[in-house]
Design a protein around this motif. Structure first.
Motif, short mmCIF file in Angstrom:
data_model
loop_
_atom_site.label_atom_id
_atom_site.label_comp_id
_atom_site.label_asym_id
_atom_site.label_seq_id
_atom_site.Cartn_x
_atom_site.Cartn_y
_atom_site.Cartn_z
N UNK A 11 0.81 -1.22 0.00
CA UNK A 11 0.00 0.00 0.00
C UNK A 11 0.84 1.27 0.00
N UNK A 12 0.17 2.40 0.02
CA UNK A 12 0.83 3.70 0.04
C UNK A 12 1.56 3.93 1.35
N UNK A 13 0.94 3.47 2.46
CA UNK A 13 1.52 3.69 3.78
C UNK A 13 2.21 2.45 4.34
N UNK A 14 1.61 1.27 4.11
CA UNK A 14 2.19 0.07 4.71
C UNK A 14 2.19 -1.11 3.74
N UNK A 15 3.04 -2.08 4.06
CA UNK A 15 3.17 -3.31 3.27
C UNK A 15 2.84 -4.46 4.21
N UNK A 16 1.93 -5.34 3.77
CA UNK A 16 1.41 -6.38 4.66
C UNK A 16 1.50 -7.76 4.02
N UNK A 17 1.58 -8.75 4.87
CA UNK A 17 1.67 -10.14 4.43
C UNK A 17 0.69 -11.01 5.21
N UNK A 77 0.42 -14.28 -4.11
CA UNK A 77 -0.39 -13.29 -4.84
C UNK A 77 -0.04 -11.93 -4.24
N UNK A 78 0.61 -11.09 -5.03
CA UNK A 78 1.05 -9.77 -4.55
C UNK A 78 0.41 -8.66 -5.38
N UNK A 79 -0.11 -7.65 -4.68
CA UNK A 79 -0.73 -6.52 -5.38
C UNK A 79 -0.23 -5.22 -4.79
N UNK A 80 -0.37 -4.16 -5.59
CA UNK A 80 -0.07 -2.82 -5.10
C UNK A 80 -1.21 -1.92 -5.56
N UNK A 81 -1.35 -0.77 -4.89
CA UNK A 81 -2.56 0.02 -5.11
C UNK A 81 -2.27 1.47 -5.52
N UNK A 82 -2.79 2.43 -4.78
CA UNK A 82 -2.84 3.81 -5.27
C UNK A 82 -1.49 4.44 -5.60
N UNK A 105 0.88 -7.30 -9.15
CA UNK A 105 -0.16 -6.75 -10.02
C UNK A 105 -0.62 -5.40 -9.46
N UNK A 106 -0.76 -4.39 -10.34
CA UNK A 106 -1.34 -3.13 -9.91
C UNK A 106 -2.86 -3.30 -9.97
N UNK A 107 -3.48 -3.24 -8.82
CA UNK A 107 -4.91 -3.50 -8.70
C UNK A 107 -5.71 -2.26 -9.08
N UNK A 108 -6.81 -2.44 -9.78
CA UNK A 108 -7.69 -1.29 -10.06
C UNK A 108 -8.45 -0.93 -8.79
N UNK A 109 -8.97 0.30 -8.73
CA UNK A 109 -9.68 0.71 -7.51
C UNK A 109 -10.96 -0.10 -7.31
N UNK A 110 -11.60 -0.50 -8.41
CA UNK A 110 -12.81 -1.33 -8.27
C UNK A 110 -12.47 -2.70 -7.68
#
Length: 309
Positions: A11-17, A77-82, A105-110
């Protein structure tokens, strides 16, 4: 089919597992951790992920990789967002992560909003319509639906890091800064409310580090207890109490609050301001705190995939 998986949310602020076993549509969590990595620090202003932010995040992912190997995970399965959605140099970051053997994968907001929504309604099974609020670092996903049917969602283009960088310059924040911050949040939430057409009564499920921190601070947790946090009903009075406490002292003083993660000491103020305004705009008295964020949503999707065979 039983499968041991790891889901990673950058995420923008944190990375989680989250490491979990999935089988027949069910998720059995085995291990969960996170780091405040601030990947999106300054990205709104510059359009780029900073080298320091990239290195911090990559370091956290190296740690996670050791855990993944230790648990003999079969699928990641790894994703990143905004932050990555916005950054012009997102590819540079993704290549560095790929060198660790992790495809992101860059996840869409939906996708982000729907995964969190479905995870929560399938778990809590509310008897009335549900609203999920996932307050992140760079964006905020609010979703509304009935049962597992998502009826409306929006990704508001601000989260705690964006709000902090935009509105708060003083330590502790000045009254005028807090007023401007809340005015902005209120205007955005009013617009969302008018478009969403939410029917009463409804239940609100809050996801993310701000709302879980309220529980951790209230219960003075020296060690974070996710089982105690999950399902905890936080009243709007409690949000008000902690907002007043954290906004009236310096970042250094906040770091001494038992239950508040040191890396959240600055962003807790805009985070609690958001939920304070949310209570007011939507006329709710309480929010059910949920540990079922994006990590769990991704795991549940894999569990359903396994069920289909």
């Amino acid at each position: 089919m039983k499968l041991r998986i790891a889901t990673i949310d950058i995420g923008t602020n944190s990375t989680r597992l989250l490491i979990a076993e999935v089988e027949n549509g069910f998720v059995k969590p085995l291990y969960k951790t996170g780091r405040v990595t601030r990947l999106g620090r300054g990205v709104k202003e510059t359009g780029y992920l900073s080298q320091e932010s990239i290195e911090r995040t990559v370091a956290a992912l190296k740690e996670f990789k050791k855990k993944i190997e230790e648990f003999q995970v079969e699928k990641v399965v790894a994703v990143t967002t905004e932050a990555a959605r916005l950054a012009k140099n997102a590819d540079e970051f993704l290549i560095k992560v790929k060198s660790l053997g992790i495809e992101v994968k860059i996840l869409s907001d939906r996708e982000e909003a729907e995964l969190v929504y479905v995870a929560n309604v399938s778990h809590f099974k509310p008897a009335v319509p549900a609203v999920t609020v996932d307050l992140g670092g760079g964006s905020t996903e609010i979703a509304y639906g009935k049962g597992e049917k998502l009826l409306y969602y929006e990704s508001l283009k601000f989260g705690v890091v964006v709000l902090l960088e935009r509105f708060i310059k003083n330590d502790p924040p000045s009254a005028s800064e807090l007023e401007s911050l809340e005015r902005f949040i209120e205007a955005e939430l009013e617009k969302f409310k008018s478009r969403a057409g939410i029917e009463r009564p409804f239940r609100v499920f809050g996801v993310g580090g701000t709302i879980t921190s309220v529980v951790a601070m209230e219960e003075a947790m020296t060690v974070y207890d996710s089982e105690k946090v999950h399902g905890y009903v936080v009243t709007c009075q409690l949000i008000e109490k902690w907002f007043k406490k954290v906004s009236s002292v310096s970042v250094e003083e906040r770091k001494r609050i038992v239950g508040l993660e040191e890396g959240r000491a600055d962003v807790i103020v805009p985070g609690l301001a958001f939920f304070r305004v949310f209570c007011r705009v939507f006329g709710v008295k309480e929010i059910t705190v949920s540990e079922l964020g994006l990590l769990y949503g991704l795991a549940l999707k894999e569990a359903k995939r396994c069920q289909k065979g």
